[in-house]
Design an enzyme around this catalytic site. Sequence first.
Site, PDB file in Angstrom:
ATOM      1  N   THR A 145       0.850  -1.186   0.000  1.00 14.22           N
ATOM      2  CA  THR A 145       0.000   0.000   0.000  1.00 14.22           C
ATOM      3  C   THR A 145       0.887   1.237   0.000  1.00 14.22           C
ATOM      4  O   THR A 145       1.975   1.233   0.570  1.00 14.22           O
ATOM      5  CB  THR A 145      -0.926   0.021   1.233  1.00 14.22           C
ATOM      6  OG1 THR A 145      -0.134  -0.104   2.424  1.00 14.22           O
ATOM      7  CG2 THR A 145      -1.921  -1.133   1.174  1.00 14.22           C
ATOM      8  N   ASP A 146       0.406   2.309  -0.613  1.00 11.90           N
ATOM      9  CA  ASP A 146       1.194   3.521  -0.766  1.00 11.90           C
ATOM     10  C   ASP A 146       1.038   4.445   0.434  1.00 11.90           C
ATOM     11  O   ASP A 146       0.298   4.154   1.374  1.00 11.90           O
ATOM     12  CB  ASP A 146       0.794   4.247  -2.049  1.00 11.90           C
ATOM     13  CG  ASP A 146       1.210   3.478  -3.285  1.00 11.90           C
ATOM     14  OD1 ASP A 146       2.264   2.824  -3.240  1.00 11.90           O
ATOM     15  OD2 ASP A 146       0.482   3.529  -4.297  1.00 11.90           O
ATOM     16  N   ARG A 147       1.709   5.562   0.358  1.00  8.75           N
ATOM     17  CA  ARG A 147       1.709   6.524   1.446  1.00  8.75           C
ATOM     18  C   ARG A 147       0.297   6.952   1.808  1.00  8.75           C
ATOM     19  O   ARG A 147      -0.500   7.322   0.943  1.00  8.75           O
ATOM     20  CB  ARG A 147       2.528   7.758   1.044  1.00  8.75           C
ATOM     21  CG  ARG A 147       2.643   8.800   2.154  1.00  8.75           C
ATOM     22  CD  ARG A 147       3.506   9.965   1.745  1.00  8.75           C
ATOM     23  NE  ARG A 147       2.895  10.780   0.714  1.00  8.75           N
ATOM     24  CZ  ARG A 147       3.406  11.931   0.294  1.00  8.75           C
ATOM     25  NH1 ARG A 147       4.563  12.341   0.774  1.00  8.75           N
ATOM     26  NH2 ARG A 147       2.806  12.629  -0.642  1.00  8.75           N
TER      27      ARG A 147
END
Length: 614
Positions: A145-147
């Site tokens: 998952t990204d920021r």
Amino acid sequence: MDQSRTGGRGRGQNNDRGRGTGHRRRTDMGRSDWSRKLADKKAPDKRARTDQANKRRKLDGGEANLPVYATSFSKEEIEAEGRKPKKKVAVMLGYSGSGYKGMQLNHHEKTIEGDLFSAFVAAGAISKANADDPKKSSLVRCARTDRGVHAAGNVISLKMIIEDPAIVEKINEKLSSQIRVWGIERTNGSFSAYQLCDSRIYEYLIPTYCFLPPHPESFLGKELPKLAEEAEDLTGYQERQGEVSSFWNETEEKLVKPFLEGLDSELSESVRKALYDVEPSSIEVQPDTVSTSDVGNSEAKPADTEVQPINPQVPCAPDLPNTAQSLDESDHQSPVSAPGPSTEPAGDSSGEAQKLKERTGRAPSSPFETALKKLKHIIIARKKTYRIDPKRLARVQSVLNQYVGTHNFHNYTISKLPHDPSAKRVIKSFTVAPKPIIINETEWLSLKVHGQSFMMHQIRKMVTMAALVVRCGCPEDRMNDSYRHEKLTLPKAPSLGLLLERPVFDSYNSKMRGDEVEGKGEVGFEKYEKEVEEFKQREIYERIFREEDAQDTFHTFFASLDSVRRPDLLYLSSLGVPATRRQTAEGEKDTKSVEQIIPEVSDDEGEDANGQEG
């Protein structure tokens, strides 16, 4: 000998090129090109180069440049610990992504995996000999998952020391409240959290006001009815917007006009013009207390809702920035670049203004800036009173249904060409919860998508597309245009509302049930449902609602799309893709795209076309 069958290199033997083996294709390039190609294949990636540099530094007697998540122990400490048996396991966990640079390990940045690995070492689940490199423990994540993206359930696989029955509790003691390990299950030796995951389920929370049509004075609000009339679809367009047709007229008559009439004529005109005609990237939206007692709901009959108030005393986690303070600072650091009176406050001498600037580091607001902010707060407060009509809610579901099946999602990610086979993805379901919830006077919808795998930004772009189709009142079959080869502009929705609900391992669990291997369990979250739900409410949902209430992230995003005077999104009109194609050809060729102009909301760094959703 028949050279055409042996890949001969003489002249006249080119008829087989491109159809045979790699040896034949080699004849199409010179020796230097072929050598460079081999060198490129053998070149190590960035992480490998870093590892090689660290090894050379150690051999030379120097200190290795350790990542932020690594721990270095002396040879004596490692020998004193001794060797302990390691087992291949699956670790079930959840986390709030706020304040982290995503899930994946990063050499210099704070990430979820980085904190996890450090906690494993501190709790004794990773030996001191392996504490400097997660690769030694064969760490593999199920979903990256990204920021800013959250996860109620995610899985990593690795080799761990699990002989301590209290190992889960000891790991959680070393973690912040934003990360929880739900449990650890032994697996077979070949288990990979990434390779053996059948599918993934994501949830996206979005305020219902995001499905309101663009304001009639915004660029999109003006263009959509004109293009509908040109396409001879004005009646159809008006029918698709019927249940929200009175919203903006009521807002104008009851709220906007009375406010502007209280200003002098010159200031009133400047404020109205700046609200919709100035590029939105130059306008900052600041939180303020606006009474909504005189702001009525839409006359449309609302869908059934569940009112779930939040405890306002829930403290922010340590890693969550003080949003009120940061927004207050941006108030004066980013002045509005729009026509208006002097930035010198009326009745204030230059000496007093200078003293204020020296004392606070901020320039005083002008009457224009103050009036513009108040008007924006009035409009935002009005939008938050909107309650979605059952008919519009049904249309949201109907649009989401267009995603189900196998489609070419090259427009929903970055750096993917239409003919790239990896752009084809399978969506099993995409549903909206039938009952919205009301949090802090704002109504929210829960969207859940179940798919085999997702590309970078795919879900966030899918949410944007679905919302735009509904709010722009275009036919639902416009979704099919996004699967075709033509490149369309499709900004990504804010990361704030996205969370990974859980990955699915049905095939592996079915095999484990059939084998009945003692000591090895199924990989899933059923045993931890109560803990997961409580964590999701406290650390994820309330954080999302709190941040939106402070920052108005969704309003800023969609208002920006409405106001940018570019043809990129006109394919969402009744005229379709030809509207974008025609006006782009007529306009300047070197202007920026919508995605470059709109304010970036929780944007991601280090984008990777092969990465997973975030």
